[in-house]
Design an enzyme around this catalytic site. Structure first.
Site, PDB file in Angstrom:
ATOM      1  N   ASP A 139     -55.713 -39.811 -39.270  1.00 14.08           N
ATOM      2  CA  ASP A 139     -54.458 -39.523 -38.571  1.00 14.08           C
ATOM      3  C   ASP A 139     -54.577 -38.206 -37.789  1.00 14.08           C
ATOM      4  O   ASP A 139     -54.183 -38.127 -36.622  1.00 14.08           O
ATOM      5  CB  ASP A 139     -53.317 -39.452 -39.601  1.00 14.08           C
ATOM      6  CG  ASP A 139     -52.028 -38.951 -38.991  1.00 14.08           C
ATOM      7  OD1 ASP A 139     -51.435 -39.693 -38.191  1.00 14.08           O
ATOM      8  OD2 ASP A 139     -51.612 -37.811 -39.304  1.00 14.08           O
ATOM      9  N   LYS A 174     -54.740 -37.368 -33.542  1.00 15.32           N
ATOM     10  CA  LYS A 174     -53.936 -36.350 -32.844  1.00 15.32           C
ATOM     11  C   LYS A 174     -54.838 -35.369 -32.081  1.00 15.32           C
ATOM     12  O   LYS A 174     -54.544 -34.986 -30.950  1.00 15.32           O
ATOM     13  CB  LYS A 174     -53.050 -35.612 -33.844  1.00 15.32           C
ATOM     14  CG  LYS A 174     -51.940 -36.513 -34.402  1.00 15.32           C
ATOM     15  CD  LYS A 174     -51.241 -35.885 -35.606  1.00 15.32           C
ATOM     16  CE  LYS A 174     -50.154 -36.822 -36.136  1.00 15.32           C
ATOM     17  NZ  LYS A 174     -49.675 -36.432 -37.474  1.00 15.32           N
TER      18      LYS A 174
END
Lengths: 375, 375
Positions: B233, B237
């Site tokens: 995750d 980003k």
């Protein structure tokens, strides 16, 4: 086949510290936009400083790289401000005026400028922190207020926190329907430097008068440091934030503002006399430091807005050493937005809130916003 | 005489946690815009979830307040996604699609959507952190990329830091010509909570496995906590940020990403089995804690981008207790932008980086940006 570029005319008033940095950024931006798809032809058609001005001939662009040198060589007398503005209004296309001054006269003309279709971007706090009537007059005319879509836009990000995303963040919180409950922070690079040195989180710090003298020597204060210590600069910024948060604050003197100029020194006739006598009051400031230290806290000069209670204030407050406001470094600003959505931990924006390049960046960012809205 | 409202058609796909919060904000925004000058008539014409969808009849708006209830009552079978998109493209005006899913199929259709003139706003990281070819395909088509001005716009602020102004700030730094040298921060609410509890600046904190179990119980992790602990995750980003900073990062697996899943537990067949066995590795984590403490530091799970060196990495790092990254609280995110203009002290954005309301706020803010650009 490349698209026909859209032409946008730009006038710059004020080419000092921020203005000079802005011209550098404008040069970069105009090159970037000329190569974009679709391209934009950003034409500098006016550069004006306090005693000289330069117009473009027949709307052809001035050379941004040489404009400061070319201004020096101007021999014609300065036109009245109104005639300069009238000239801009006759440009054959969309016009953006960049006001890099702190001139209240120019600020007072924003309502008529936006109604003439001229957009304004500026770091000049004057117009936005004067009477509420002036604020309303500006935004009832601006295309991004409640004015006609054909009127000019107006943006002023750099009036609070320089290039930091402060006003844009507050506007987005409000416009997307969040409830802002409190805004609190350190809004002055000078005050930040003074208190981070006077009472650091660890170590004992210096005497208050010595820190003021040092800050002045480093260029962190206005030429007369009383212009920082009276709190008015912070009060102006708080006025702007409070209005964007929905409070109809009448003026920067309509709420409590603590001045750090001792009453006995209000009669000083010069900044030098003031600085010379300031050590007489170091004892008072040391007492303040000791009383905060006894609670395990530090003293900071902050502004705060309690939105539901409609209370704005500026002055000294104590903070736990672990509070983000206490941990600030150098001359950084910090702005804490407490909102319903963000709950107990605020949305924080922090960093340099003064300086020519970062202030100019807020102006250039606003210019880019207007360009996109005009396309 | 009131101006004729401009009509903008909105389709929403995904009405779960973020989608539901978004619908609430859309309701507020549409009321606000209907009363603005000039007014905008924001018409919800599609709401779609995994098994049902609701279309407007003859382009009249669906009732935003009732749309979740009305969806429940739909009995028609779900149309294929492509047919839904084709329906949107036939709307008699400008269309904005709000993708509140994490669906990669929908994400893969962004390039064709923007080329059909449909704008997209989304918190869905998938498309922006997949191959660099897909990223290029999206932005070579988007009107705010290098596509035609008649194509759709695409904004994805909530893909990093939810509603925090992260991507908009980075874009402005780049577009106004600043040089971003480093971006460093805590980009995961889960990782923030875990390490702020495992090794707080003061106090000893809990065992790592116990903190993971607690975070899961509090709803701070994905249903299977391995989906947070593998670092992917955060890597997604960082991929997005690096690309906006100008690095052509190929994918989120193209740079070093430290997984907190011990190698011996990679074969666990369920999240429960993993959680049950995780305490076997608490000793390793305690050693790490002790070694950091010996240096007066704390351990945090961070992502960083060294722009000039073109290096991106995700993993554990040690920070001095006085560093803003160490002082983070709860499940907050913090993003430090180091740039030429900002010098030694970074521009910092901090606050909740996860949660339905703040994620929806980033989406609603993007929607507002597109509406203004379409006017």
């Amino acid at each position: 086949m490349p698209a026909t570029p859209q032409t946008i005319f730009v006038g710059v008033i004020g080419v000092g510290g921020v203005g000079k940095a802005f011209l550098g950024q404008l040069h970069h931006l105009s090159q970037r936009l000329s190569q974009a798809n679709p391209p934009t032809d950003l034409r500098l058609i006016l550069a004006r400083r306090s005693n000289k001005q330069l117009f473009s001939e027949s709307w052809q662009p001035l050379n941004i790289s040489n404009v400061l040198r070319d201004l020096d060589q101007v021999t014609q007398p300065l036109l009245p401000l109104q005639e300069t503005v009238d000239y801009l209004a006759t440009a054959p296309g969309k016009v953006i005026l960049v006001d890099n001054t702190s001139d209240p006269t120019l600020a007072n003309s924003y309502p008529s400028l936006v109604r003439k279709g001229i957009s304004v971007v500026t770091p000049n706090k004057k117009a936005f922190s004067d009477t509420y009537a002036l604020w309303s007059d500006i935004f009832s005319g601006a295309a991004n207020g409640t004015g006609s879509a054909n009127n000019g836009y107006i943006f002023h990000e750099s009036t609070v926190g320089a290039g930091l995303p402060v006003l844009s963040t507050l506007k987005e919180l409000v416009e997307t329907g969040d409830e802002v409950t409190k805004i609190e922070g350190v809004f002055s690079g000078t005050m930040s430097f003074l208190f981070n040195s006077f009472m650091p989180v660890s170590g004992s710090g210096g005497k208050f008068s010595a820190e003021v003298t040092k800050a002045k020597a480093l260029g962190f204060t206005e030429p007369d440091p009383r212009d920082d210590l009276n709190g008015l600069d912070v009060a102006r910024k708080l006025t702007i934030l409070a209005r964007l948060a929905g409070l109809a604050v009448e003026s920067p003197t309509a709420f409590p503002v603590e001045s750090l100029i001792p009453q006995a020194l209000e009669s000083c006739t010069s900044g030098d006399e003031f600085l010379q006598r300031l050590p007489e009051f170091d004892g008072q400031m040391e007492d303040l430091k000791a009383s905060a230290a006894k609670e395990g806290k530090v003293v900071r000069f902050v502004g705060s807005i309690d939105v539901p209670a409609q209370k704005v204030k500026v002055g000294l407050e104590k903070f736990d050493a672990s509070h983000p406001i206490a941990a600030l470094k150098g001359s950084d600003n910090i702005i804490n937005f407490y909102t319903k959505r963000y709950g107990s931990n605020p949305l924080i924006v922090q960093g340099a809130g003064a300086g020519a390049e970062v202030t100019a960046m807020g102006v250039t960012g606003d210019l880019l916003k207007v360009i996109r809205l005009l396309q």
